[in-house]
Design a protein around this motif. Structure first.
Motif, PDB file in Angstrom:
ATOM      1  N   LYS A 198       2.469   2.684 -14.784  1.00 44.94           N
ATOM      2  CA  LYS A 198       1.167   3.697 -14.960  1.00 44.94           C
ATOM      3  C   LYS A 198       0.093   2.657 -16.478  1.00 44.94           C
ATOM      4  O   LYS A 198       0.982   2.202 -17.645  1.00 44.94           O
ATOM      5  N   VAL A 199      -1.211   2.427 -15.784  1.00 49.23           N
ATOM      6  CA  VAL A 199      -1.622   1.176 -16.797  1.00 49.23           C
ATOM      7  C   VAL A 199      -2.999   2.700 -17.844  1.00 49.23           C
ATOM      8  O   VAL A 199      -3.248   2.864 -16.656  1.00 49.23           O
ATOM      9  N   VAL A 200      -2.942   2.403 -18.920  1.00 49.44           N
ATOM     10  CA  VAL A 200      -4.409   2.889 -19.917  1.00 49.44           C
ATOM     11  C   VAL A 200      -5.130   1.696 -20.018  1.00 49.44           C
ATOM     12  O   VAL A 200      -4.735   1.135 -20.656  1.00 49.44           O
ATOM     13  N   ALA A 201      -6.437   1.899 -19.784  1.00 48.38           N
ATOM     14  CA  ALA A 201      -7.554   0.886 -19.981  1.00 48.38           C
ATOM     15  C   ALA A 201      -8.678   1.055 -20.461  1.00 48.38           C
ATOM     16  O   ALA A 201      -9.230   1.749 -20.410  1.00 48.38           O
ATOM     17  N   PHE A 202      -8.963   0.480 -21.607  1.00 50.41           N
ATOM     18  CA  PHE A 202     -10.214   0.826 -22.937  1.00 50.41           C
ATOM     19  C   PHE A 202     -10.505  -0.089 -22.721  1.00 50.41           C
ATOM     20  O   PHE A 202     -10.551  -1.404 -23.216  1.00 50.41           O
ATOM     21  N   GLY A 203     -12.291   0.550 -23.503  1.00 50.85           N
ATOM     22  CA  GLY A 203     -13.383  -0.081 -23.509  1.00 50.85           C
ATOM     23  C   GLY A 203     -14.787   0.185 -22.689  1.00 50.85           C
ATOM     24  O   GLY A 203     -14.332   1.418 -22.803  1.00 50.85           O
ATOM     25  N   GLY A 204     -15.458  -0.505 -22.313  1.00 52.92           N
ATOM     26  CA  GLY A 204     -16.885   0.608 -21.971  1.00 52.92           C
ATOM     27  C   GLY A 204     -17.534  -0.699 -21.728  1.00 52.92           C
ATOM     28  O   GLY A 204     -17.409  -2.281 -21.581  1.00 52.92           O
ATOM     29  N   ALA A 217      -9.812  -5.066 -11.169  1.00 50.63           N
ATOM     30  CA  ALA A 217      -8.102  -5.739 -11.089  1.00 50.63           C
ATOM     31  C   ALA A 217      -7.378  -4.772 -11.147  1.00 50.63           C
ATOM     32  O   ALA A 217      -6.352  -5.512 -10.283  1.00 50.63           O
ATOM     33  N   LEU A 218      -7.155  -4.067 -12.254  1.00 51.23           N
ATOM     34  CA  LEU A 218      -5.681  -3.215 -12.212  1.00 51.23           C
ATOM     35  C   LEU A 218      -5.869  -1.915 -10.730  1.00 51.23           C
ATOM     36  O   LEU A 218      -4.147  -2.363 -10.736  1.00 51.23           O
ATOM     37  N   ARG A 219      -6.870  -2.145 -10.307  1.00 53.10           N
ATOM     38  CA  ARG A 219      -6.550  -1.115  -9.041  1.00 53.10           C
ATOM     39  C   ARG A 219      -5.459  -1.792  -7.824  1.00 53.10           C
ATOM     40  O   ARG A 219      -5.299  -0.844  -7.464  1.00 53.10           O
ATOM     41  N   HIS A 220      -5.710  -3.565  -8.461  1.00 54.94           N
ATOM     42  CA  HIS A 220      -4.936  -4.306  -7.030  1.00 54.94           C
ATOM     43  C   HIS A 220      -3.532  -3.977  -7.475  1.00 54.94           C
ATOM     44  O   HIS A 220      -2.447  -4.026  -6.868  1.00 54.94           O
ATOM     45  N   LEU A 221      -2.932  -3.595  -8.393  1.00 53.45           N
ATOM     46  CA  LEU A 221      -1.777  -3.518  -9.020  1.00 53.45           C
ATOM     47  C   LEU A 221      -0.923  -2.131  -9.003  1.00 53.45           C
ATOM     48  O   LEU A 221      -0.433  -1.918  -9.115  1.00 53.45           O
ATOM     49  N   THR A 222      -1.998  -1.298  -9.396  1.00 49.48           N
ATOM     50  CA  THR A 222      -1.172   0.462  -9.091  1.00 49.48           C
ATOM     51  C   THR A 222      -2.145   1.259  -9.527  1.00 49.48           C
ATOM     52  O   THR A 222      -3.829   1.232  -8.898  1.00 49.48           O
ATOM     53  N   HIS A 223      -1.913   2.344  -8.367  1.00 47.42           N
ATOM     54  CA  HIS A 223      -2.468   3.835  -8.498  1.00 47.42           C
ATOM     55  C   HIS A 223      -2.483   4.530  -9.705  1.00 47.42           C
ATOM     56  O   HIS A 223      -3.444   6.052  -9.902  1.00 47.42           O
ATOM     57  N   ARG A 231       0.636  -1.163   0.085  1.00 47.95           N
ATOM     58  CA  ARG A 231      -0.182   0.539   0.073  1.00 47.95           C
ATOM     59  C   ARG A 231       1.030   1.399  -0.287  1.00 47.95           C
ATOM     60  O   ARG A 231       1.727   1.106   1.324  1.00 47.95           O
ATOM     61  N   GLY A 232       0.161   1.633  -0.978  1.00 48.94           N
ATOM     62  CA  GLY A 232       0.995   3.720  -0.839  1.00 48.94           C
ATOM     63  C   GLY A 232       2.434   3.490  -2.398  1.00 48.94           C
ATOM     64  O   GLY A 232       2.947   4.427  -2.459  1.00 48.94           O
ATOM     65  N   GLU A 233       2.263   1.937  -2.787  1.00 49.52           N
ATOM     66  CA  GLU A 233       3.533   1.988  -4.065  1.00 49.52           C
ATOM     67  C   GLU A 233       2.305   2.641  -4.769  1.00 49.52           C
ATOM     68  O   GLU A 233       1.074   1.975  -5.135  1.00 49.52           O
ATOM     69  N   ALA A 234       3.358   3.201  -6.168  1.00 47.26           N
ATOM     70  CA  ALA A 234       2.047   3.615  -7.091  1.00 47.26           C
ATOM     71  C   ALA A 234       2.035   2.781  -8.051  1.00 47.26           C
ATOM     72  O   ALA A 234       0.882   2.482  -8.699  1.00 47.26           O
ATOM     73  N   GLY A 235       3.170   1.798  -8.316  1.00 48.82           N
ATOM     74  CA  GLY A 235       2.568   1.000  -9.674  1.00 48.82           C
ATOM     75  C   GLY A 235       2.833   1.866 -10.649  1.00 48.82           C
ATOM     76  O   GLY A 235       2.931   2.500 -10.759  1.00 48.82           O
TER      77      GLY A 235
END
Length: 334
Positions: free
Chosen positions: A18-24, A34-40, A12-16
């Protein structure tokens, strides 16, 4: 990558990364959870073609972007505190009045009001994100609404179907799909986030109406092709009734290649229970330069729904693999 705890999750506190997710819709929601477990450092880019329900009514009456999928993405990123969860539930609340407000989601009205106040869709969504204490940013694919138009085969003849809700439920084989307007403007913040990303992720979701549209917008297509980020595609767990009936996982990948042959992938994530012909899927992945990562990502119920924690573990394997922690291709097919 961020530092990991004893169970392999980011401290917790680590930024992770940079991820951009595309969709809808629900597919993007699953990816974000899912991704919020890996990066902020997470950005969601959302399709803006919805023309049904509350979103369609607001779009028609007020000329605004359809807010529903944007609302769902924001709700998926809300803080897990009492504050965040309360506002998330309120954003998702739908009125049951029997009158003009019936079936409008409160969050759709709130987003539309902020757009009127700020006259900038990205700024308005950022204010909602602050209210939810969201772990990431949500942006629209285009700054204007788009329509999806498809050619379908009906009784041996080609017919044109227009509108996301119609295309998604056509029930006939789709032979071509396009956007109107043909060249919708893309917010500069979306282009910048894509250029700066370490990973971009597409899917899962409605293939022709939520996933492909990002590759049909010229400026966004160019950004996805030229970014230095690694690229991942998450496959659906089953064909979507009315839109991709009879499609195999490999067919989904080939459709992406047919519309964007210059778009290359690094990883395709699939659940082994959804793949009947692994060799065929591997061949399709190779068209896009991708390796296949088979991981159990379905919920325990057996329904075609992605489990956020299992999908997060698959993303972690993919991300770590490109940091040298996974070597031979055979290690990915397990």
């Amino acid at each position: 990558m961020s530092l990991l705890d004893s169970q392999g999750w980011p401290v917790r506190g680590e930024a992770g990364q940079k991820v951009v997710a595309f969709g809808g819709g629900h597919g993007l929601s699953a990816t974000l959870k899912a991704l919020r477990h890996l990066t902020h450092q997470l950005t969601a880019v959302v399709t803006v073609a919805d023309d049904g329900g509350s979103s369609g009514r607001l779009r028609e009456e007020m000329g605004v972007l359809p807010p529903g999928d944007l609302r769902m993405a924001l709700a998926s990123l809300c803080d897990d505190s009492e504050w965040g969860l309360t506002w998330r539930d309120l954003m998702q609340l739908r009125f049951k009045t029997g009158g003009p407000l019936t079936d409008h989601a409160l969050g759709n009205l709130l987003i539309t009001g902020l757009w009127q106040m700020f006259d900038d869709p990205v700024v308005g969504l950022d204010w909602v994100g602050r209210l939810l204490q969201a772990h990431g940013q949500v942006m629209p694919m285009s700054s204007v609404p788009v329509d999806i138009e498809a050619d379908v085969i009906f009784e041996g003849e080609t017919r044109v179907v227009r509108g996301q809700s119609e295309v998604a439920t056509t029930g006939h084989r789709i032979t071509d799909v396009r956007l109107l307007p043909e060249h919708p403007p893309v917010p500069s913040a979306v282009i910048e986030a894509t250029a700066e990303a370490e990973w971009v992720v597409l899917g899962p979701g409605s293939w022709y109406t939520s996933v492909l549209p990002h590759l049909l917008v010229e400026d966004l297509h160019r950004a996805l092709v030229t970014t230095a980020a690694h690229r991942a595609l998450v496959l659906n767990l089953a064909p979507q009734s009315g839109e991709t009936d009879g499609f195999s996982p490999a067919d989904h990948v080939r459709v992406v290649h047919s519309y964007a042959p210059d778009f290359k992938l690094d990883i395709v994530i699939a659940d082994p229970t959804a793949v009947d012909d692994v060799d065929d899927l591997v061949e399709a992945c190779e068209l896009l330069g991708a390796r296949l990562l088979l991981r159990q990502v379905r919920t325990g119920s057996g329904l075609p729904v992605h489990d956020p924690l299992r999908l997060a573990a698959a993303f972690r394997d993919a991300f770590d693999g490109y940091l040298g922690e996974v070597g031979e291709s055979e290690a990915w097919l397990s």
